[in-house]
Design a protein around this motif. Sequence first.
Motif, PDB file in Angstrom:
ATOM      1  N   ILE A  18       0.840  -1.207   0.000  1.00  0.00           N
ATOM      2  CA  ILE A  18       0.000   0.000   0.000  1.00  0.00           C
ATOM      3  C   ILE A  18       0.870   1.251   0.000  1.00  0.00           C
ATOM      4  CG2 ILE A  18      -1.619   1.338   1.411  1.00  0.00           C
ATOM      5  CD1 ILE A  18      -2.890  -1.364   2.199  1.00  0.00           C
ATOM      6  N   ILE A  19       1.951   1.241   0.759  1.00  0.00           N
ATOM      7  CA  ILE A  19       2.854   2.396   0.794  1.00  0.00           C
ATOM      8  C   ILE A  19       3.491   2.616  -0.578  1.00  0.00           C
ATOM      9  CG2 ILE A  19       5.036   3.245   1.738  1.00  0.00           C
ATOM     10  CD1 ILE A  19       4.201   1.937   4.412  1.00  0.00           C
ATOM     11  N   ILE A  20       3.926   1.554  -1.228  1.00  0.00           N
ATOM     12  CA  ILE A  20       4.543   1.674  -2.547  1.00  0.00           C
ATOM     13  C   ILE A  20       3.528   2.207  -3.569  1.00  0.00           C
ATOM     14  CG2 ILE A  20       5.508   0.345  -4.479  1.00  0.00           C
ATOM     15  CD1 ILE A  20       6.868  -1.419  -2.343  1.00  0.00           C
ATOM     16  N   VAL A  21       2.318   1.688  -3.536  1.00  0.00           N
ATOM     17  CA  VAL A  21       1.281   2.158  -4.456  1.00  0.00           C
ATOM     18  C   VAL A  21       0.974   3.631  -4.206  1.00  0.00           C
ATOM     19  CG1 VAL A  21      -1.163   1.919  -5.061  1.00  0.00           C
ATOM     20  CG2 VAL A  21       0.274  -0.099  -4.867  1.00  0.00           C
ATOM     21  N   ALA A  22       0.925   4.040  -2.944  1.00  0.00           N
ATOM     22  CA  ALA A  22       0.669   5.441  -2.620  1.00  0.00           C
ATOM     23  C   ALA A  22       1.790   6.344  -3.129  1.00  0.00           C
ATOM     24  CB  ALA A  22       0.488   5.615  -1.114  1.00  0.00           C
ATOM     25  N   LEU A  23       3.041   5.927  -2.982  1.00  0.00           N
ATOM     26  CA  LEU A  23       4.168   6.718  -3.473  1.00  0.00           C
ATOM     27  C   LEU A  23       4.149   6.844  -4.996  1.00  0.00           C
ATOM     28  CD1 LEU A  23       7.048   5.458  -1.158  1.00  0.00           C
ATOM     29  CD2 LEU A  23       5.905   7.681  -1.101  1.00  0.00           C
ATOM     30  N   ILE A  24       3.802   5.765  -5.675  1.00  0.00           N
ATOM     31  CA  ILE A  24       3.705   5.811  -7.139  1.00  0.00           C
ATOM     32  C   ILE A  24       2.575   6.755  -7.556  1.00  0.00           C
ATOM     33  CG2 ILE A  24       3.112   4.447  -9.187  1.00  0.00           C
ATOM     34  CD1 ILE A  24       4.655   2.121  -7.863  1.00  0.00           C
ATOM     35  N   ALA A  25       1.452   6.708  -6.846  1.00  0.00           N
ATOM     36  CA  ALA A  25       0.335   7.595  -7.164  1.00  0.00           C
ATOM     37  C   ALA A  25       0.720   9.056  -6.952  1.00  0.00           C
ATOM     38  CB  ALA A  25      -0.881   7.233  -6.311  1.00  0.00           C
ATOM     39  N   ILE A  26       1.424   9.355  -5.873  1.00  0.00           N
ATOM     40  CA  ILE A  26       1.857  10.728  -5.611  1.00  0.00           C
ATOM     41  C   ILE A  26       2.815  11.204  -6.695  1.00  0.00           C
ATOM     42  CG2 ILE A  26       3.222  12.165  -4.035  1.00  0.00           C
ATOM     43  CD1 ILE A  26       1.970  10.491  -1.733  1.00  0.00           C
ATOM     44  N   ALA A  27       3.739  10.342  -7.105  1.00  0.00           N
ATOM     45  CA  ALA A  27       4.678  10.703  -8.167  1.00  0.00           C
ATOM     46  C   ALA A  27       3.945  10.945  -9.483  1.00  0.00           C
ATOM     47  CB  ALA A  27       5.726   9.604  -8.337  1.00  0.00           C
ATOM     48  N   ALA A  28       2.972  10.110  -9.798  1.00  0.00           N
ATOM     49  CA  ALA A  28       2.208  10.282 -11.036  1.00  0.00           C
ATOM     50  C   ALA A  28       1.409  11.577 -11.019  1.00  0.00           C
ATOM     51  CB  ALA A  28       1.274   9.089 -11.241  1.00  0.00           C
ATOM     52  N   ILE A  29       0.807  11.906  -9.900  1.00  0.00           N
ATOM     53  CA  ILE A  29       0.041  13.150  -9.786  1.00  0.00           C
ATOM     54  C   ILE A  29       0.962  14.351  -9.939  1.00  0.00           C
ATOM     55  CG2 ILE A  29      -1.269  14.583  -8.161  1.00  0.00           C
ATOM     56  CD1 ILE A  29      -2.488  11.914  -7.123  1.00  0.00           C
ATOM     57  N   THR A  30       2.143  14.293  -9.347  1.00  0.00           N
ATOM     58  CA  THR A  30       3.102  15.393  -9.447  1.00  0.00           C
ATOM     59  C   THR A  30       3.549  15.600 -10.888  1.00  0.00           C
ATOM     60  OG1 THR A  30       3.894  14.929  -7.211  1.00  0.00           O
ATOM     61  CG2 THR A  30       5.324  16.251  -8.621  1.00  0.00           C
ATOM     62  N   VAL A  31       3.880  14.519 -11.576  1.00  0.00           N
ATOM     63  CA  VAL A  31       4.305  14.627 -12.978  1.00  0.00           C
ATOM     64  C   VAL A  31       3.165  15.158 -13.836  1.00  0.00           C
ATOM     65  CG1 VAL A  31       4.977  13.256 -15.003  1.00  0.00           C
ATOM     66  CG2 VAL A  31       6.107  12.893 -12.822  1.00  0.00           C
ATOM     67  N   TYR A  32       1.956  14.689 -13.583  1.00  0.00           N
ATOM     68  CA  TYR A  32       0.806  15.156 -14.362  1.00  0.00           C
ATOM     69  C   TYR A  32       0.557  16.645 -14.131  1.00  0.00           C
ATOM     70  CZ  TYR A  32      -3.670  15.103 -16.724  1.00  0.00           C
ATOM     71  OH  TYR A  32      -4.694  15.358 -17.587  1.00  0.00           O
ATOM     72  N   ASN A  33       0.750  17.110 -12.904  1.00  0.00           N
ATOM     73  CA  ASN A  33       0.577  18.538 -12.629  1.00  0.00           C
ATOM     74  C   ASN A  33       1.651  19.376 -13.309  1.00  0.00           C
ATOM     75  OD1 ASN A  33      -1.750  18.427 -11.114  1.00  0.00           O
ATOM     76  ND2 ASN A  33      -0.676  18.159  -9.185  1.00  0.00           N
ATOM     77  N   LEU A  34       2.880  18.866 -13.372  1.00  0.00           N
ATOM     78  CA  LEU A  34       3.956  19.605 -14.019  1.00  0.00           C
ATOM     79  C   LEU A  34       3.771  19.683 -15.531  1.00  0.00           C
ATOM     80  CD1 LEU A  34       7.082  18.282 -12.078  1.00  0.00           C
ATOM     81  CD2 LEU A  34       6.066  20.554 -11.931  1.00  0.00           C
ATOM     82  N   PHE A  35       3.342  18.585 -16.125  1.00  0.00           N
ATOM     83  CA  PHE A  35       3.210  18.523 -17.577  1.00  0.00           C
ATOM     84  C   PHE A  35       1.755  18.379 -18.007  1.00  0.00           C
ATOM     85  CE2 PHE A  35       7.347  16.573 -16.505  1.00  0.00           C
ATOM     86  CZ  PHE A  35       8.174  17.505 -17.112  1.00  0.00           C
ATOM     87  N   GLY A  36       0.835  18.850 -17.205  1.00  0.00           N
ATOM     88  CA  GLY A  36      -0.592  18.633 -17.431  1.00  0.00           C
ATOM     89  C   GLY A  36      -1.119  19.134 -18.747  1.00  0.00           C
ATOM     90  N   ASP A  37      -0.772  20.363 -19.123  1.00  0.00           N
ATOM     91  CA  ASP A  37      -1.297  20.929 -20.362  1.00  0.00           C
ATOM     92  C   ASP A  37      -0.836  20.123 -21.572  1.00  0.00           C
ATOM     93  OD1 ASP A  37      -2.607  22.924 -18.990  1.00  0.00           O
ATOM     94  OD2 ASP A  37      -0.945  24.353 -19.174  1.00  0.00           O
ATOM     95  N   THR A  38       0.428  19.769 -21.591  1.00  0.00           N
ATOM     96  CA  THR A  38       0.964  18.994 -22.709  1.00  0.00           C
ATOM     97  C   THR A  38       0.330  17.611 -22.754  1.00  0.00           C
ATOM     98  OG1 THR A  38       3.056  20.170 -22.499  1.00  0.00           O
ATOM     99  CG2 THR A  38       3.086  18.127 -23.750  1.00  0.00           C
ATOM    100  N   VAL A  39       0.230  16.974 -21.604  1.00  0.00           N
ATOM    101  CA  VAL A  39      -0.361  15.634 -21.550  1.00  0.00           C
ATOM    102  C   VAL A  39      -1.822  15.687 -21.979  1.00  0.00           C
ATOM    103  CG1 VAL A  39      -1.028  13.736 -20.014  1.00  0.00           C
ATOM    104  CG2 VAL A  39       1.223  14.783 -19.802  1.00  0.00           C
ATOM    105  N   ARG A  40      -2.563  16.684 -21.491  1.00  0.00           N
ATOM    106  CA  ARG A  40      -3.971  16.812 -21.855  1.00  0.00           C
ATOM    107  C   ARG A  40      -4.144  16.992 -23.357  1.00  0.00           C
ATOM    108  NH1 ARG A  40      -4.779  20.957 -18.370  1.00  0.00           N
ATOM    109  NH2 ARG A  40      -4.246  19.855 -16.499  1.00  0.00           N
TER     110      ARG A  40
END
Length: 84
Positions: A18-40
């Motif tokens: 659960i901790i590993i999954v939570a860390l991966i989710a946090i990392a994915a959210i951070t990357v999506y926020n940084l590159f959100g417009d391009t990804v969208r």
Amino acid sequence: MKIQQKMKQLGQGMTEYIIIVALIAIAAITVYNLFGDTVRSQVGDMAAELGGGTATNQAATDGTDAQTEAAVEHQLGTFQANED
């Protein structure tokens, strides 16, 4: 005694998972926020092409605009605060 120890180990493994999954989710959210417009825009283009439409290629336009903006030399005399 053996059964209790085995149950503790199973619980510990699940907690680590659960901790590993939570860390991966946090990392994915951070990357999506940084590159959100391009990804969208890229996801939108892919969806349009899969649906039989034409892509707008907004990501390439955004990239070109960013390169143009980065090439401009700024000095204190030309500084202007933009609050967009």
